[in-house]
Scaffold this motif. Structure first.
Motif, PDB file in Angstrom:
ATOM      1  N   MET A 219     -11.924  -3.508   4.463  1.00 15.17           N
ATOM      2  CA  MET A 219     -12.394  -4.216   5.501  1.00 15.17           C
ATOM      3  C   MET A 219     -13.299  -5.112   4.544  1.00 15.17           C
ATOM      4  N   GLU A 220     -14.812  -4.931   4.689  1.00 16.79           N
ATOM      5  CA  GLU A 220     -15.533  -6.038   4.105  1.00 16.79           C
ATOM      6  C   GLU A 220     -14.916  -7.469   3.587  1.00 16.79           C
ATOM      7  N   LYS A 221     -14.321  -6.803   1.869  1.00 15.88           N
ATOM      8  CA  LYS A 221     -13.393  -8.184   1.269  1.00 15.88           C
ATOM      9  C   LYS A 221     -12.559  -8.438   1.988  1.00 15.88           C
ATOM     10  N   LEU A 222     -12.325  -7.973   2.179  1.00 15.51           N
ATOM     11  CA  LEU A 222     -10.568  -8.370   3.223  1.00 15.51           C
ATOM     12  C   LEU A 222     -11.005 -10.011   3.943  1.00 15.51           C
ATOM     13  N   VAL A 223     -12.221  -9.695   5.130  1.00 13.65           N
ATOM     14  CA  VAL A 223     -13.026 -10.420   5.594  1.00 13.65           C
ATOM     15  C   VAL A 223     -13.291 -11.803   4.970  1.00 13.65           C
ATOM     16  N   PHE A 224     -13.995 -11.187   3.849  1.00  9.98           N
ATOM     17  CA  PHE A 224     -14.789 -12.790   2.864  1.00  9.98           C
ATOM     18  C   PHE A 224     -13.427 -13.025   2.188  1.00  9.98           C
ATOM     19  N   LEU A 225     -12.193 -12.621   2.183  1.00 10.83           N
ATOM     20  CA  LEU A 225     -11.606 -13.811   1.297  1.00 10.83           C
ATOM     21  C   LEU A 225     -11.138 -14.595   2.236  1.00 10.83           C
ATOM     22  N   ARG A 226     -10.836 -13.952   3.754  1.00 12.07           N
ATOM     23  CA  ARG A 226     -10.505 -14.804   4.761  1.00 12.07           C
ATOM     24  C   ARG A 226     -11.025 -15.822   5.290  1.00 12.07           C
ATOM     25  N   GLN A 227     -12.540 -15.267   5.587  1.00 13.62           N
ATOM     26  CA  GLN A 227     -13.731 -16.324   5.591  1.00 13.62           C
ATOM     27  C   GLN A 227     -13.751 -17.450   4.479  1.00 13.62           C
ATOM     28  N   ASN A 228     -13.459 -17.347   3.045  1.00 15.23           N
ATOM     29  CA  ASN A 228     -13.293 -18.298   2.522  1.00 15.23           C
ATOM     30  C   ASN A 228     -12.128 -18.749   1.845  1.00 15.23           C
ATOM     31  N   SER A 229     -10.939 -18.499   3.199  1.00 10.47           N
ATOM     32  CA  SER A 229      -9.375 -19.300   2.613  1.00 10.47           C
ATOM     33  C   SER A 229      -9.541 -18.809   1.455  1.00 10.47           C
ATOM     34  N   TRP A 230      -8.651 -17.807   1.293  1.00  7.27           N
ATOM     35  CA  TRP A 230      -7.996 -17.683  -0.151  1.00  7.27           C
ATOM     36  C   TRP A 230      -6.545 -18.035   0.249  1.00  7.27           C
ATOM     37  N   LEU A 231      -5.911 -17.083   1.834  1.00  6.98           N
ATOM     38  CA  LEU A 231      -4.923 -17.947   1.482  1.00  6.98           C
ATOM     39  C   LEU A 231      -4.952 -20.008   1.660  1.00  6.98           C
ATOM     40  N   THR A 232      -3.716 -20.498   0.974  1.00  7.38           N
ATOM     41  CA  THR A 232      -3.995 -21.852   1.083  1.00  7.38           C
ATOM     42  C   THR A 232      -2.217 -22.228   1.790  1.00  7.38           C
ATOM     43  N   ARG A 233      -2.577 -23.973   1.759  1.00  7.43           N
ATOM     44  CA  ARG A 233      -1.252 -24.259   2.231  1.00  7.43           C
ATOM     45  C   ARG A 233      -0.387 -24.447   0.770  1.00  7.43           C
ATOM     46  N   GLY A 234      -0.605 -24.186  -0.341  1.00  5.42           N
ATOM     47  CA  GLY A 234       0.220 -24.299  -1.814  1.00  5.42           C
ATOM     48  C   GLY A 234       0.718 -22.643  -1.571  1.00  5.42           C
ATOM     49  N   THR A 235       0.163 -22.159  -0.643  1.00  9.42           N
ATOM     50  CA  THR A 235       0.320 -20.711  -1.169  1.00  9.42           C
ATOM     51  C   THR A 235       1.957 -20.492  -0.699  1.00  9.42           C
ATOM     52  N   ARG A 236       3.026 -19.246  -1.424  1.00  8.14           N
ATOM     53  CA  ARG A 236       4.330 -19.386  -1.298  1.00  8.14           C
ATOM     54  C   ARG A 236       4.329 -18.019  -1.077  1.00  8.14           C
ATOM     55  N   VAL A 237       3.854 -17.570  -1.700  1.00  5.25           N
ATOM     56  CA  VAL A 237       4.061 -15.397  -1.786  1.00  5.25           C
ATOM     57  C   VAL A 237       2.729 -14.593  -1.925  1.00  5.25           C
ATOM     58  N   VAL A 238       2.799 -13.644  -1.400  1.00  7.36           N
ATOM     59  CA  VAL A 238       1.753 -12.600  -1.300  1.00  7.36           C
ATOM     60  C   VAL A 238       2.094 -11.518  -1.540  1.00  7.36           C
ATOM     61  N   PHE A 239       2.248 -10.291  -2.654  1.00 12.98           N
ATOM     62  CA  PHE A 239       2.819  -9.340  -2.918  1.00 12.98           C
ATOM     63  C   PHE A 239       1.584  -7.966  -3.131  1.00 12.98           C
ATOM     64  N   ILE A 240       1.449  -7.460  -2.028  1.00 10.53           N
ATOM     65  CA  ILE A 240       0.582  -5.330  -1.460  1.00 10.53           C
ATOM     66  C   ILE A 240       1.274  -4.921  -2.283  1.00 10.53           C
ATOM     67  N   ASP A 241       0.648  -4.022  -3.922  1.00 12.07           N
ATOM     68  CA  ASP A 241       1.252  -3.446  -4.119  1.00 12.07           C
ATOM     69  C   ASP A 241       0.073  -1.854  -4.784  1.00 12.07           C
ATOM     70  N   PHE A 242       1.053  -0.602  -3.999  1.00 12.52           N
ATOM     71  CA  PHE A 242       0.309   0.495  -4.179  1.00 12.52           C
ATOM     72  C   PHE A 242       1.491   1.454  -4.464  1.00 12.52           C
ATOM     73  N   SER A 243       0.653   2.577  -5.221  1.00  9.17           N
ATOM     74  CA  SER A 243       1.866   4.055  -5.731  1.00  9.17           C
ATOM     75  C   SER A 243       1.251   5.339  -5.135  1.00  9.17           C
ATOM     76  N   MET A 244       1.850   6.248  -5.224  1.00  4.92           N
ATOM     77  CA  MET A 244       1.020   7.636  -4.617  1.00  4.92           C
ATOM     78  C   MET A 244       2.062   8.449  -5.222  1.00  4.92           C
ATOM     79  N   TYR A 245       1.605   9.820  -4.705  1.00  3.50           N
ATOM     80  CA  TYR A 245       2.385  11.086  -5.420  1.00  3.50           C
ATOM     81  C   TYR A 245       2.355  12.262  -4.231  1.00  3.50           C
ATOM     82  N   ASN A 246       3.207  12.642  -4.048  1.00  3.53           N
ATOM     83  CA  ASN A 246       3.768  13.616  -3.135  1.00  3.53           C
ATOM     84  C   ASN A 246       3.770  15.145  -4.468  1.00  3.53           C
ATOM     85  N   ALA A 247       2.794  15.465  -4.527  1.00  2.00           N
ATOM     86  CA  ALA A 247       2.892  17.156  -5.301  1.00  2.00           C
ATOM     87  C   ALA A 247       4.126  18.176  -4.704  1.00  2.00           C
ATOM     88  N   ASN A 248       3.538  18.000  -3.474  1.00  2.00           N
ATOM     89  CA  ASN A 248       4.709  19.283  -2.767  1.00  2.00           C
ATOM     90  C   ASN A 248       6.437  18.849  -3.052  1.00  2.00           C
TER      91      ASN A 248
END
Length: 640
Positions: A219-248
């Motif tokens: 949460m602290e890192k996302l707030v920091f990036l938002r306050q420092n304008s990580w997304l700009t007018r030139g941003t065209r796409v954002v990818f959010i990637d993660f993986s998980m494993y279900n042993a069951n």
């Protein structure tokens, strides 16, 4: 007074040498035997392939995808103000989603009664059952300022201009604080394919950062990036990637959330959730599948050898058969499947070793998941063609012959019809795209127009949308399209097929059936079993007695043979002229009597094994005499 003997044709049919119905040639019978043998082997191969294919998928994949889709795409939180991933509409909404529903879905550290869970090695268990592998990664791609042309009238009003995403227009320069990977462009040397979104084809690199292992630090890192304008007018796409494993259920779930910021403004969201089985050999059933994989490889090697032998024997003639091309296609897809299976097993082992050595990095399972999906699609196509190949082995069937004859005979008519059909079809597609493309989603692209018109033919269409878009051209387009395509062209197509099938069926009715029925082979096998059984049941004394009787029987039959040959010659003159093929069929019929004929003999009077043996010998002698009669008839026919 000697009783009147039945005609020659009835006597021969009663003795198991029937000539009353046409029999297939010996080559036809041999071909059928070979085809049946190949069919049995191919059924074993097809069964093995189906076991392998369905062993890679399960219903648990659907339920896991459904659960994760509900959690990350449809769930909101109080901090987000009701914002979900599907309802994103601006850059501000993206930050609300990232700081709210996204973090709530990734980090589960409390039970339903708010009791804190004991977390091992600072790991997260999504829905308490799915282990989050490593950490999540967020990546963006940007375009440079001034990459689009501004009309001279508006150059004084507009100082900045960002075009739609193109690889050449991509902005790779550092921005913002310029002191981390999230502010510096990172090139990724990966075999992972580029992502094809709604409005662009996006590369693998970008400005990348990963979320920490704990929810509070993320949460602290996302707030920091938002306050420092990580997304700009030139941003065209954002990818959010993660993986998980279900042993069951031994399944990996790889999730990619995509947020596109088109040049028109606003937000377009899409997602890819893949549930795949990357660890293959865990249970006993998995080891059974491993044995099936070995069997599958042996089958493929056998098919390759057979194809190589046929190609060496037939040369270019081999490639003139559609079935041979189908064989080559099945073998090629099978080879690709085997190669990918080996590569996937090795790559998963390497990724798991890297993840175990450092759990604070992002494991790129999306690359394997995307290729695993392509692999599953390739295997599905292979299974489809493998089932189609069964028609190769049942082409002796009369119905299949009629179907193939119908399609081959009307091929030229169908090609001519298809040209006329698609001219009209594409003309209407262009009309719909130009008239309704800017207002109706079903006509927004030319591809959508084509699919929409096929839906109109099937009756799945919303007429109100095009009527609202254009109250005059909308109804005209719909009515004329339905009339021309549905009522005229499709009925013409059905008429072509129906008329050709009627002609083929009438032709087959005039030609006597020459196909060899499988039941004939079964009857012949039963006859051979009866002969062997009768020979084994006769003791030595009965065999000697039978030999004496056979000499007496043969002596009496020798007297009847000249008279029988004379009668056969007289009767043959009254018959129509026989072809050489028919004579051959009669000979094969004499050599291979059916169980029906023997049943007629045994039903009239019970025959002892000795008499049956004598009758069999008599039949062999009679066959020789009939061959002589046939040769004489052939000479007479040639003289005439």
């Amino acid at each position: 007074m000697e009783p009147r003997r039945p005609p020659l044709e009835q006597r021969l049919s009663g003795a198991g040498l029937g000539v009353g119905r046409p029999r297939p040639s010996y080559s036809k019978e041999l071909e059928l035997r070979t085809t049946l043998r190949e069919l049995l082997v191919y059924i074993v191969f097809l069964t093995d392939l189906c076991i392998l294919t369905f062993g890679m998928v399960s219903t648990d994949m659907y339920y896991l995808n459904k659960v994760m889709s509900h959690l990350f795409l449809e769930t909101s939180s109080s901090e987000a103000g009701g914002i979900t991933f599907r309802s994103l509409g601006s850059t501000a909404d993206f930050w609300k989603f990232a700081e709210g529903p996204l973090l709530d879905g990734l980090y589960w550290d409390k039970w339903y009664n708010n009791m804190t869970l004991i977390i091992q090695k600072n790991s997260s268990h999504i829905y308490y059952e799915n282990l989050l592998l490593g950490v999540a990664q967020i990546r963006q791609l940007k375009v440079r300022n001034g990459t689009c042309s501004i009309y001279p009238y508006f150059q004084t009003f507009l100082k900045e201009c960002y075009c739609e995403y193109r690889y050449r227009a991509e902005d790779r320069s550092a921005f913002g604080l310029k002191n981390g990977s999230e502010w510096k462009y990172v090139s990724v040397s990966s075999l992972s394919p580029w992502y094809w979104g709604y409005v662009g084809l996006y590369s693998n690199g970008g400005f990348i950062f990963t979320l920490p292992k704990s929810k509070q630090k993320s949460m602290e890192k996302l707030v920091f990036l938002r306050q420092n304008s990580w997304l700009t007018r030139g941003t065209r796409v954002v990818f959010i990637d993660f993986s998980m494993y279900n042993a069951n259920v031994n399944l990996f779930c790889i999730i990619r959330l995509v947020v596109e910021f088109p040049a028109t403004g606003g937000v377009l969201t899409s997602s890819h959730i893949y549930s795949v089985k990357l660890l293959r050999y865990v249970t006993y059933y998995d080891y059974f599948l491993a044995s099936c994989e070995i069997t599958f490889c042996l089958f493929v090697i056998t098919f390759i050898i057979q194809a190589a032998i046929k190609i060496a024997k037939l040369k270019t003639e081999y490639f003139r058969s559609v079935w041979n091309w189908l064989d080559i296609l099945v073998v090629m897809i099978s080879i690709l499947a085997i190669a990918f299976n080996i590569y996937r097993t090795v790559e998963v082992s390497l990724l798991m070793e890297e993840l175990l050595s450092n759990s604070s990095v992002y494991p790129d399972f999306y690359f394997l998941a995307s290729w695993q999906v392509h692999y599953n699609n390739m295997i599905a196509v292979n299974v489809f063609f493998a089932w189609i190949k069964i028609f190769k082995y049942i082409r002796f069937n009369k119905t299949m012959t009629q179907l193939s004859s119908t399609l081959s005979r009307c091929a030229k008519d169908i090609i001519g019809f298809a040209i006329m059909f698609f001219i009209i079809f594409f003309a209407y597609a262009q009309l719909g795209y130009l008239v309704f493309g800017s207002q109706v989603d079903e006509f927004s692209t030319f591809q959508n127009c084509i699919f929409t018109q096929f839906r109109i033919i099937l009756g799945d269409f919303n007429f109100a949308t095009i009527e609202e878009a254009n109250s005059i051209l909308g109804p005209i387009y719909f009515i004329t399209f339905v009339f021309c395509v549905f009522f005229v062209l499709l009925n013409m197509f059905l008429a072509i097929i129906n008329d050709t099938y009627s002609e083929v069926k009438a032709d087959f009715a005039l030609i006597p059936s020459q196909e060899f029925v499988i039941s004939d082979l079964i009857r012949q096998a039963l006859v051979k079993l009866k002969l062997k059984k009768s020979e084994t049941d006769i003791n030595p004394e009965e065999k000697s007695l039978g030999s004496e009787k056979s000499t007496e029987f043969s002596a009496t039959t020798r007297k009847d043979i000249p008279r029988l040959s004379k009668e056969s010659t007289a009767e043959a003159k009254s018959y129509p002229k026989l072809s050489q093929v028919q004579k051959r069929k009669e000979n094969i019929r004499q050599k291979h009597p059916s169980t029906e004929d023997f049943g007629s003999v045994t039903s009239e009077s019970s025959i002892s094994p000795e008499e049956f043996q004598q009758l069999f010998r008599y039949t062999a002698e009679l066959e020789k005499k009939l061959d002589d009669v046939n040769r004489k008839l052939g000479r007479i026919m040639k003289k005439k």
